[in-house]
Scaffold this motif. Structure first.
Motif, PDB file in Angstrom:
ATOM      1  N   VAL A 139       7.739  10.746  -6.269  1.00  0.00           N
ATOM      2  CA  VAL A 139       6.943  10.148  -7.346  1.00  0.00           C
ATOM      3  C   VAL A 139       7.155   8.637  -7.379  1.00  0.00           C
ATOM      4  CG1 VAL A 139       6.522  10.112  -9.836  1.00  0.00           C
ATOM      5  CG2 VAL A 139       7.002  12.281  -8.684  1.00  0.00           C
ATOM      6  N   SER A 140       8.399   8.214  -7.215  1.00  0.00           N
ATOM      7  CA  SER A 140       8.711   6.776  -7.243  1.00  0.00           C
ATOM      8  C   SER A 140       7.920   6.035  -6.169  1.00  0.00           C
ATOM      9  CB  SER A 140      10.204   6.546  -7.030  1.00  0.00           C
ATOM     10  OG  SER A 140      10.976   7.353  -7.882  1.00  0.00           O
ATOM     11  N   TRP A 141       7.990   6.577  -4.930  1.00  0.00           N
ATOM     12  CA  TRP A 141       7.252   5.964  -3.826  1.00  0.00           C
ATOM     13  C   TRP A 141       5.741   5.935  -4.116  1.00  0.00           C
ATOM     14  CZ3 TRP A 141       9.372   3.505   0.282  1.00  0.00           C
ATOM     15  CH2 TRP A 141      10.724   3.722   0.565  1.00  0.00           C
ATOM     16  N   THR A 142       5.233   7.023  -4.621  1.00  0.00           N
ATOM     17  CA  THR A 142       3.793   7.122  -4.873  1.00  0.00           C
ATOM     18  C   THR A 142       3.350   6.151  -5.966  1.00  0.00           C
ATOM     19  OG1 THR A 142       3.829   9.451  -4.219  1.00  0.00           O
ATOM     20  CG2 THR A 142       1.927   8.701  -5.499  1.00  0.00           C
ATOM     21  N   VAL A 143       4.185   5.999  -7.009  1.00  0.00           N
ATOM     22  CA  VAL A 143       3.855   5.057  -8.094  1.00  0.00           C
ATOM     23  C   VAL A 143       3.789   3.636  -7.568  1.00  0.00           C
ATOM     24  CG1 VAL A 143       4.744   4.004 -10.202  1.00  0.00           C
ATOM     25  CG2 VAL A 143       4.714   6.494  -9.985  1.00  0.00           C
ATOM     26  N   MET A 144       4.760   3.241  -6.780  1.00  0.00           N
ATOM     27  CA  MET A 144       4.787   1.887  -6.238  1.00  0.00           C
ATOM     28  C   MET A 144       3.631   1.667  -5.262  1.00  0.00           C
ATOM     29  SD  MET A 144       6.491  -0.865  -6.699  1.00  0.00           S
ATOM     30  CE  MET A 144       5.096  -1.938  -6.513  1.00  0.00           C
ATOM     31  N   LEU A 145       3.335   2.694  -4.476  1.00  0.00           N
ATOM     32  CA  LEU A 145       2.199   2.616  -3.551  1.00  0.00           C
ATOM     33  C   LEU A 145       0.904   2.376  -4.329  1.00  0.00           C
ATOM     34  CD1 LEU A 145       1.223   3.047  -0.560  1.00  0.00           C
ATOM     35  CD2 LEU A 145       0.775   5.422  -1.231  1.00  0.00           C
ATOM     36  N   GLY A 146       0.728   3.126  -5.408  1.00  0.00           N
ATOM     37  CA  GLY A 146      -0.465   2.946  -6.241  1.00  0.00           C
ATOM     38  C   GLY A 146      -0.540   1.558  -6.857  1.00  0.00           C
ATOM     39  N   GLY A 147       0.626   0.985  -7.198  1.00  0.00           N
ATOM     40  CA  GLY A 147       0.655  -0.365  -7.749  1.00  0.00           C
ATOM     41  C   GLY A 147       0.143  -1.386  -6.751  1.00  0.00           C
ATOM     42  N   SER A 172      -0.897  10.084   0.517  1.00  0.00           N
ATOM     43  CA  SER A 172      -1.847   9.890   1.616  1.00  0.00           C
ATOM     44  C   SER A 172      -3.265   9.682   1.092  1.00  0.00           C
ATOM     45  CB  SER A 172      -1.802  11.096   2.561  1.00  0.00           C
ATOM     46  OG  SER A 172      -0.528  11.211   3.150  1.00  0.00           O
ATOM     47  N   THR A 173      -3.618  10.452   0.077  1.00  0.00           N
ATOM     48  CA  THR A 173      -4.957  10.303  -0.513  1.00  0.00           C
ATOM     49  C   THR A 173      -5.129   8.925  -1.126  1.00  0.00           C
ATOM     50  OG1 THR A 173      -5.056  12.689  -0.960  1.00  0.00           O
ATOM     51  CG2 THR A 173      -6.575  11.268  -2.181  1.00  0.00           C
ATOM     52  N   ASN A 174      -4.083   8.443  -1.833  1.00  0.00           N
ATOM     53  CA  ASN A 174      -4.139   7.098  -2.405  1.00  0.00           C
ATOM     54  C   ASN A 174      -4.303   6.040  -1.315  1.00  0.00           C
ATOM     55  OD1 ASN A 174      -3.869   8.083  -4.960  1.00  0.00           O
ATOM     56  ND2 ASN A 174      -1.727   7.503  -5.231  1.00  0.00           N
ATOM     57  N   MET A 175      -3.586   6.214  -0.211  1.00  0.00           N
ATOM     58  CA  MET A 175      -3.652   5.246   0.873  1.00  0.00           C
ATOM     59  C   MET A 175      -5.042   5.236   1.504  1.00  0.00           C
ATOM     60  SD  MET A 175      -1.551   3.009   2.168  1.00  0.00           S
ATOM     61  CE  MET A 175      -2.827   1.787   2.322  1.00  0.00           C
ATOM     62  N   ILE A 176      -5.631   6.402   1.637  1.00  0.00           N
ATOM     63  CA  ILE A 176      -6.993   6.500   2.182  1.00  0.00           C
ATOM     64  C   ILE A 176      -7.966   5.735   1.280  1.00  0.00           C
ATOM     65  CG2 ILE A 176      -8.925   8.105   2.536  1.00  0.00           C
ATOM     66  CD1 ILE A 176      -6.811  10.136   3.534  1.00  0.00           C
ATOM     67  N   GLY A 177      -7.854   5.967  -0.022  1.00  0.00           N
ATOM     68  CA  GLY A 177      -8.730   5.279  -0.967  1.00  0.00           C
ATOM     69  C   GLY A 177      -8.566   3.775  -0.928  1.00  0.00           C
ATOM     70  N   GLY A 178      -7.305   3.308  -0.857  1.00  0.00           N
ATOM     71  CA  GLY A 178      -7.046   1.880  -0.818  1.00  0.00           C
ATOM     72  C   GLY A 178      -7.611   1.214   0.419  1.00  0.00           C
ATOM     73  N   LEU A 179      -7.437   1.844   1.571  1.00  0.00           N
ATOM     74  CA  LEU A 179      -7.960   1.288   2.813  1.00  0.00           C
ATOM     75  C   LEU A 179      -9.487   1.255   2.820  1.00  0.00           C
ATOM     76  CD1 LEU A 179      -5.490   3.025   5.283  1.00  0.00           C
ATOM     77  CD2 LEU A 179      -5.646   0.557   4.883  1.00  0.00           C
ATOM     78  N   CYS A 180     -10.106   2.292   2.301  1.00  0.00           N
ATOM     79  CA  CYS A 180     -11.574   2.337   2.262  1.00  0.00           C
ATOM     80  C   CYS A 180     -12.147   1.242   1.375  1.00  0.00           C
ATOM     81  CB  CYS A 180     -12.047   3.706   1.788  1.00  0.00           C
ATOM     82  SG  CYS A 180     -11.786   5.031   2.988  1.00  0.00           S
ATOM     83  N   GLU A 187      -9.116   3.107   9.877  1.00  0.00           N
ATOM     84  CA  GLU A 187      -7.680   3.243   9.641  1.00  0.00           C
ATOM     85  C   GLU A 187      -7.417   4.376   8.650  1.00  0.00           C
ATOM     86  OE1 GLU A 187      -3.994   0.253   8.389  1.00  0.00           O
ATOM     87  OE2 GLU A 187      -6.004  -0.565   8.762  1.00  0.00           O
ATOM     88  N   ALA A 188      -8.269   4.456   7.638  1.00  0.00           N
ATOM     89  CA  ALA A 188      -8.142   5.533   6.660  1.00  0.00           C
ATOM     90  C   ALA A 188      -8.386   6.890   7.330  1.00  0.00           C
ATOM     91  CB  ALA A 188      -9.129   5.322   5.527  1.00  0.00           C
ATOM     92  N   ARG A 189      -9.342   6.919   8.243  1.00  0.00           N
ATOM     93  CA  ARG A 189      -9.649   8.187   8.915  1.00  0.00           C
ATOM     94  C   ARG A 189      -8.475   8.654   9.778  1.00  0.00           C
ATOM     95  NH1 ARG A 189     -14.205  11.420  10.011  1.00  0.00           N
ATOM     96  NH2 ARG A 189     -13.337  13.319  10.931  1.00  0.00           N
ATOM     97  N   ARG A 198      -4.561  18.960   3.268  1.00  0.00           N
ATOM     98  CA  ARG A 198      -5.536  18.143   2.531  1.00  0.00           C
ATOM     99  C   ARG A 198      -6.096  18.978   1.393  1.00  0.00           C
ATOM    100  NH1 ARG A 198      -7.858  18.291   7.834  1.00  0.00           N
ATOM    101  NH2 ARG A 198      -7.077  16.602   9.183  1.00  0.00           N
ATOM    102  N   ASN A 199      -6.268  18.334   0.247  1.00  0.00           N
ATOM    103  CA  ASN A 199      -6.933  19.032  -0.848  1.00  0.00           C
ATOM    104  C   ASN A 199      -8.357  18.490  -1.007  1.00  0.00           C
ATOM    105  OD1 ASN A 199      -6.641  16.562  -2.138  1.00  0.00           O
ATOM    106  ND2 ASN A 199      -4.926  17.220  -3.413  1.00  0.00           N
ATOM    107  N   VAL A 200      -9.074  18.993  -1.975  1.00  0.00           N
ATOM    108  CA  VAL A 200     -10.469  18.599  -2.135  1.00  0.00           C
ATOM    109  C   VAL A 200     -10.588  17.123  -2.507  1.00  0.00           C
ATOM    110  CG1 VAL A 200     -10.601  19.239  -4.591  1.00  0.00           C
ATOM    111  CG2 VAL A 200     -12.679  19.303  -3.174  1.00  0.00           C
ATOM    112  N   ILE A 201      -9.555  16.590  -3.183  1.00  0.00           N
ATOM    113  CA  ILE A 201      -9.577  15.167  -3.554  1.00  0.00           C
ATOM    114  C   ILE A 201      -9.475  14.301  -2.300  1.00  0.00           C
ATOM    115  CG2 ILE A 201      -8.406  13.374  -4.885  1.00  0.00           C
ATOM    116  CD1 ILE A 201      -7.436  15.551  -6.789  1.00  0.00           C
TER     117      ILE A 201
END
Length: 921
Positions: A139-147, A172-180, A187-189, A198-201
């Protein structure tokens, strides 16, 4: 055994109570939760934590902190709850203070604090704290990544992502969104393809990324292989089609959607609206069972953008009746519609909404409000909005200057323009366009030229094609056609359609067929489907009775499938807009009453001396049909309806989509006088405020000036003075005729000039004889200026009240002049017939007989009238014919409007003599 049972019972009660307190708090029943807490005989730490969290969740941080301080004991969950509670309420400073005073911290404490900084946009502080963490979880890593991603620091996010010990599906989903979002779709692909789970999101994020980067076909392929799809997935794919403008595929996809959420319907409404398919957009709107503010806003905006202002107003009314509170963007759209329609009542209503919502303090809103009031003809209200703001941006300054421009108030526009720099706001490109337009409409040519020539050195604004267009229009309106042409030839940018259109319009006003053909040819090349050049060129030919050329022009239009945009006018009555088109009231429910009002006004106009100016009819038909055509112009119909429905004292506001013709302008001026009503007409160019027989535009470039095609000079090109005007003979006491002579000195010696005056005996609402009054003014002027003994005046013939009998008398008089002009040439030299009145039939007769030259003077009822600045030359033969080739008759038709003061009458008379004698030098 009993002790164990008691402990289990207490634990159960504690858990149950904590659950009950949390449940009540989540549904907003914090008072009930507090009652439940207070009723507990034994308050475990879990109950304390639940009630403190409840107060935080309900936005009551002070009560939460008070209870926290009263807790008999606290654990790390209590402290984490305090930190998280402050963060939920946006109190990041208090959260950090609590964090620093914690007796101990775990990974949840650190993660909560990092998340708080990220939520507040303080990513740098979050990053510093993140690297200080003694331990980190997923969670910590994901929060900072989202920031990092939210802060658009995608490179830092990618480095952090690569450092993550475990990359879960969320990260991974957050990273895909950020790159797009940054366009790095490939790169996202790669990340997408490397994911084991992978989930539907995740799938939806990748599809959305392709759509955002205009790779809709790839997105569709990925969409088709999705293992499952949600509403969001379908909507994302639909948005890909709508945002890229592929509406046919969007429509097909929309029809295939299993569920059509509001956001998908809104996207279709916006997309179809931008494409101009209003009917389809409205069908989507009507099919929706649920609508949000964006739905109403999108539909209203679609109507506004495509010129369906009436429908936009109707929809706004429906929105109000259904109790939907309009949002800020919706109100702005409706304001724009109100301005376009001049719907003042709805505009005031929207203004009230803005005031109640405190939106009116915004300078952008103020600019839109000002524009609305200006377009509704309420310039005073616009100025009040302008004056309310001590700090104004350039848009507000531009709005008020444009407002003054559209109302023809050049002096006021110039005053505001000169105030701008001292207020700390420098004019920009739009400001210069607005002030040049103001100078053009008000005849402030010298001021406008000075601004144009100095704009780059004074304001650092390089002249653009729009500025050239305004200046060409300004010179053209003033009759300085050749100067306008020279300016076009020296332009630093390529002339576009607006420049050539301005020149063509000026050529139409001043009947310069030679340059009109040049301008029209350029316009045919630039805008072959625009009907405007064809119409203007046809108008010039029609005014010269070149019906063959007119017919050829119409044939050319048909062959090229060029259609003229139909003229229409509208008026708002009782919050309903009534639209009229030329020549047709048959479909109006009150057609009988409108026809009766038209007949009433026509009768009063005839009594006032009005006769239709048939030169504005571009068809080769008989005079009676031309007159019927003019009286049924759309603006006349709208004015008639306003007279019929609006009470006395209420201004009649009419909007026309095209420029008002000269005949309707003259007629509405007289209507405002004989009906004693204020009429505000907004045409395609500007506003006309009619009151007591006078128009605010001062008839600038409304009346048609006949221009010589062989010698393109205005009277201002000659040395005009009164030195030639000398003594006079006494006027006869005969009330119906008087004799006098005028002699003007030519360059080769004395040249006799006979000035014969004709005019009507009575005009509507005028007690004394206006023609005799003008003759007496002429006599008085000559008496005060005895500068030569060679000036002699001829006859003054006063005809009966304007009407068919008087017109026949005038025809007979002119025919007599034609028959005797040769003998007159021997004894008197040159003859000038000056007819005071508003009768265009006499003008037409003179031209058809080809016996006299004709010039039309502008009305003398405007202050500051200077004929030497206005081109007034004969049309049936150039000035050179009068001056050198011994054509001995010149017919001058002077529109006489007698509702002016004595000084204005005298100045007009003097100016008239000045011009006439200069012609015959």
């Amino acid at each position: 055994m009993k002790r164990a049972h008691l402990i289990l019972h207490r634990s159960y009660c504690t858990v149950n109570s904590s659950f009950q307190i949390s449940r009540l708090s989540k549904v907003g029943q914090i008072n009930e939760a507090r009652k439940c807490f207070d009723s507990l005989r034994f308050k475990a730490i879990g109950s304390w934590n639940s009630i403190v969290s409840g107060y935080f969740s309900n936005g009551m941080p002070a009560e939460a902190r008070h209870l926290f301080d009263e807790m008999p004991e606290r654990n790390i969950v209590s402290w984490n709850g305090l930190v998280s509670g402050y963060i939920k309420n946006g109190m990041i400073t208090e959260a950090r203070e609590a964090f620093e005073t914690m007796p101990e911290r775990n990974v949840v404490s650190w993660t909560a604090m990092v998340k708080g900084y990220v939520q507040e946009g303080m990513v740098a502080e979050a990053e510093t704290l993140f690297w200080r963490m003694p331990e980190r979880n997923e969670v910590s890593w994901t929060v900072m990544l989202g920031g990092f991603i939210d802060d658009r620091r995608v490179d830092d996010a990618r480095r952090l992502y690569d450092m993550m010990p475990v990359k879960d599906v969320v990260a991974s989903t957050n990273m895909i969104g950020g790159l797009c979002k940054e366009g790095r779709v490939d790169e996202a692909r790669m990340i997408f393809d490397d994911m084991r789970d992978r989930n539907v999101i995740t799938w939806t994020s990748m599809v959305t990324g392709y759509c955002q980067n205009n790779r809709v076909d790839v997105a569709r392929k990925l969409f088709e292989v999705m293992p499952e799809k949600t509403e969001v997935s379908w909507t994302s794919m639909l948005l890909g089609y709508t945002l890229s403008g592929r509406m046919e595929e969007a429509e097909e996809f929309f029809e295939a959607m299993p569920v059509r959420p509001v956001i998908a319907c809104n996207a279709m409404i916006v997309g179809l609206g931008e494409r101009g398919e209003i009917g389809k957009a409205r069908r989507v709107f009507d099919s929706m069972n649920e609508r949000d503010d964006a739905t109403w806003r999108g539909m209203i905006k679609a109507y506004e953008r495509n010129g369906f202002e009436l429908e936009a107003i109707d929809l706004f009314g429906v929105m109000q009746r259904q109790g939907v509170r309009p949002s800020f963007p919706s109100l702005i759209s409706v304001l724009s519609v109100c301005g376009a329609l001049a719907s003042l009542e709805y505009g005031r209503q929207v203004h009230a909404h803005l005031v109640r919502c405190r939106f009116d303090v915004d300078v952008y809103v103020a600019s839109v409000l000002m524009t609305m009031y200006v377009k509704c003809g309420e310039l005073v209200k616009a100025k009040l909005v302008f004056d309310r703001f001590t700090s104004k941006d350039v848009i507000m300054w531009n709005s008020i200057i444009s407002g003054y421009a559209s109302h023809g108030l050049g002096e006021e526009a110039l005053k505001v323009f000169h105030e701008m720099p001292s207020s700390g706001t420098m004019p920009n490109k739009v400001t210069i366009i607005a002030i040049l337009t103001a100078c053009s409409y008000a005849g402030k040519v010298e001021e406008g030229v000075e601004i144009f020539e100095s704009m780059e050195s004074r304001f650092c604004v390089a002249p653009s094609v729009e500025h050239y267009s305004c200046t060409v229009d300004m010179l053209g309106r003033a009759g300085r056609i050749d100067e306008a042409m020279k300016l076009i030839e020296t332009m630093t940018v390529k002339p576009d359609a607006t420049v050539w259109g301005a020149l063509l319009g000026a050529c139409r006003t001043h009947s310069r067929l030679d340059l009109a053909e040049v301008a029209a040819k350029k316009l045919f090349e630039i805008e072959p489907e625009n009907a405007g050049p064809y119409v203007l060129l046809s108008s010039i030919n029609a005014s010269r009775a070149n019906w063959g050329d007119v017919a050829e022009m119409r044939k050319d239009m048909r062959n090229k499938n060029v259609s003229k945009f139909p003229g229409c006018s509208w008026i708002e009555v009782d919050k309903k807009v009534h639209t009229f088109v030329r020549g047709d009231v048959r479909n109006h429910p009150e057609k009988t009453l409108i026809s009766m009002m038209l007949e009433k006004t026509e009768g009063l106009l005839r009594e006032a001396g009005y006769s239709p100016d048939c030169s504005h009819v571009l068809h080769d038909v008989d005079e009676e049909e031309k007159m019927d055509n003019l009286r049924l112009h759309s603006e006349r119909l709208a004015v008639a309806y306003g007279l019929l429905k609006l009470p006395e004292g209420v201004p009649i506001r009419v909007i026309k989509n095209l420029r008002v013709c000269g005949d309707c302008h003259a007629a509405i001026k007289l209507i405002s006088k004989v009906m004693e009503r204020e009429i505000i007409l907004r045409d395609a160019n500007r506003f006309h405020h009619f009151k007591k027989g006078v128009c605010s535009c001062k008839d600038y470039c409304i009346h048609k000036h006949f221009i010589s095609l062989d010698e393109h000079k205005s009277f201002s090109d000659f040395n005009i003075g009164f030195s030639e005007i000398v003594n006079k003979e006494a006027l006869s006491d005969n009330s119906s005729s008087c004799c006098f002579s005028v002699v003007a000195m030519g360059s080769e010696g004395p040249t006799a000039v006979t000035i014969n005056i004709t005019g009507f005996k009575k005009f509507h609402g005028v007690a004394e004889n206006p023609t005799e009054k003008m003759a007496n003014n002429l006599k008085e002027y000559l008496a005060k200026n005895p500068q030569s003994k060679d000036v002699v005046l001829g006859s003054c013939t006063v005809l009966e009240t304007a009407g068919q009998g008087a017109l026949a008398s005038l025809y007979q008089l002119l025919q007599s002049a034609i028959n005797t002009k040769e003998s007159e040439s021997v004894t008197c030299g040159k003859t000038i017939w000056v007819h005071f009145g508003v009768n265009s039939g006499a003008t037409k007769f003179a031209i058809e007989q080809q016996a006299v030259n004709e010039a039309t003077f502008r009305c003398p009822d405007e202050l500051g009238w200077k004929p030497q600045h206005l081109p007034i030359v004969p049309s049936d033969g150039p000035i050179s014919t009068v001056r050198k080739n011994k054509t001995y008759s010149l017919f001058v038709h002077v529109p006489l409007f007698v509702a002016v003061d004595e000084e204005t009458q005298m100045r007009f008379t003097a100016s008239l003599l000045e011009v006439l004698t200069s012609v015959c030098k």
